[in-house]
Scaffold this active site. Structure first.
Site, PDB file in Angstrom:
ATOM      1  N   CYS A   1       4.226  18.854 -23.965  1.00 19.83           N
ATOM      2  CA  CYS A   1       3.580  20.174 -24.015  1.00 19.83           C
ATOM      3  C   CYS A   1       4.390  21.213 -23.247  1.00 19.83           C
ATOM      4  O   CYS A   1       4.353  21.251 -22.022  1.00 19.83           O
ATOM      5  CB  CYS A   1       2.158  20.074 -23.467  1.00 19.83           C
TER       6      CYS A   1
ATOM      7  N   CYS B   1       2.301  23.705 -21.193  1.00 20.54           N
ATOM      8  CA  CYS B   1       1.788  23.122 -19.945  1.00 20.54           C
ATOM      9  C   CYS B   1       2.906  22.979 -18.901  1.00 20.54           C
ATOM     10  O   CYS B   1       2.715  23.293 -17.738  1.00 20.54           O
ATOM     11  CB  CYS B   1       1.217  21.721 -20.172  1.00 20.54           C
ATOM     12  N   ASP B   2       4.049  22.476 -19.317  1.00 23.69           N
ATOM     13  CA  ASP B   2       5.047  22.024 -18.343  1.00 23.69           C
ATOM     14  C   ASP B   2       6.338  22.843 -18.313  1.00 23.69           C
ATOM     15  O   ASP B   2       7.165  22.646 -17.429  1.00 23.69           O
ATOM     16  CB  ASP B   2       5.405  20.558 -18.631  1.00 23.69           C
TER      17      ASP B   2
END
Ligand code: NDP
Length: 314
Positions: free
Chosen positions: A138, A141-142
């Site tokens: 992701c 997200c990261d």
């Protein structure tokens, strides 16, 4: 009622942000929800580390801890959380039936589906070993953790194209590894990739190994036409080869798209079966965020409550 059978007003299947949010709302509406967690209590967020984009956590929070908060909040209002898997349903009648893996039958006036989706992985040992240590599924997200560093994205679909363009805003160089000599992604997403200078597309390229002991230091790839192997020094390795919605048990009952995402009526969580509501990633292949899943979990609980009132059940 036969032994091993029980009747509930609201059965929630799944324990990610959608499931627990539905539980919080259903419990506060006195629907006495029973929630089955499934095989991975807490869902996909329990396999991620820092979550910095969930509103309300000013300093960020670890995924597993956040899901503990969700669970405790749901339990505080009386949700009955059970650590088991629902493995079969029968949605023929007005009262829906579901069975746990151990064979308990549950009869439910309403069902909220929040079974989520599972990211697909390449299946390399090194990929598994370095998960959360530079390997991610992701970018939204990261990606932030890799700003200023070189990264690679695997995949040729819309997700890979989107993740690569997202990362290109944070990283000096993004290597996009495509296993064929063409994209599967839509034309517009392809254009975006081609128009982004710091995305380097590697055609016919497959990953052999993610390199590094405790964190990602690079990848070893092979050109499947020339059979030439090479190493690319990257700090982040993003696998974007698709997700599989966890909707197998609903096949044949609920309307779904080709991949298996449930397709509720637009703007609602109502499925084609009365009293069955779908929320979270099981019905969303576009946004896939904790906060959007939580939002649809709330919608599902409200839709369930309204349905029960309309039917005169509560
Ligand atoms: P897709 O199934 O569309 O694409 C998966 C990609 O990964 C393909 O290019 C495939 O290659 C590749 N792939 C699969 N397995 C491997 C492997 N083992 N090694 C290397 N590459 C592999 O999944 P997406 O997640 O991209 O998209 C899913 C759906 O969601 C699509 O309908 C998409 O349009 C939609 N979507 C829409 C978005 C938007 O509109 N903004 C954003 C994201 C997704 P190959 O082509 O060779 O099979």
């Amino acid at each position: 009622m036969a032994e091993g059978m029980e009747h509930v007003r609201c059965l929630i299947i799944g324990s990610g942000p959608a499931g627990y949010t539905a539980a919080i709302y259903a419990a506060r509406a006195n629907l006495n929800p029973v929630l089955y967690t499934g095989e991975q209590p807490g869902g996909q967020l329990t396999i991620t580390t820092d979550v910095e984009n969930y509103p309300g956590y000013t300093d960020g929070i670890m995924g597993p801890e956040m899901m503990e908060h969700f669970r405790k909040q749901a339990e505080r209002f009386g949700t009955d959380v059970r650590y088991e898997l629902i493995s079969k349903v029968d949605l023929t009648g007005p009262v829906h039936k579901a069975w746990t893996e151990s064979g308990t039958e549950i009869q439910a006036d309403t069902i909220v589906i929040a079974t989520g989706a599972t990211a697909k992985w390449l299946g390399l040992e090194s990929e598994e070993r370095l998960a959360n240590k530079g390997v991610s599924a992701c970018a939204v997200c990261d990606g932030f953790f890799f700003r200023g560093q070189e990264v690679a994205v695997v995949g040729g679909g819309d997700t890979a194209a989107e993740e690569a363009t997202y990362l290109a805003k944070l990283c000096p160089k993004v290597h996009l590894l495509v296993r064929r000599d063409e994209f599967r992604a839509s034309k517009i997403m392809q254009e975006r990739v081609f128009n982004t200078e710091n995305i380097i597309v590697h055609w016919n390229t497959e990953t052999l190994e993610v390199l590094g002991e405790d964190e990602v230091e690079g990848i070893r790839v092979i050109n499947n036409k020339t059979k030439e192997t090479s190493e690319i020094p990257v700090k982040g390795f993003f696998v974007a080869i698709g997700h599989q919605p966890n909707t197998e048990i609903f096949k044949g009952w609920l309307d779904m798209d080709q991949t298996g995402y449930i397709t509720p009526a637009p703007g609602t969580t109502k499925t084609n079966i009365e009293g069955v509501f779908a929320s979270g990633d099981a019905q969303d292949n576009v946004y896939r965020q904790a906060v959007t899943a939580a939002g649809t979990g709330c919608m599902a609980a409200l839709d369930a409550e309204r349905y029960l009132v309309e039917k005169g059940i509560v």
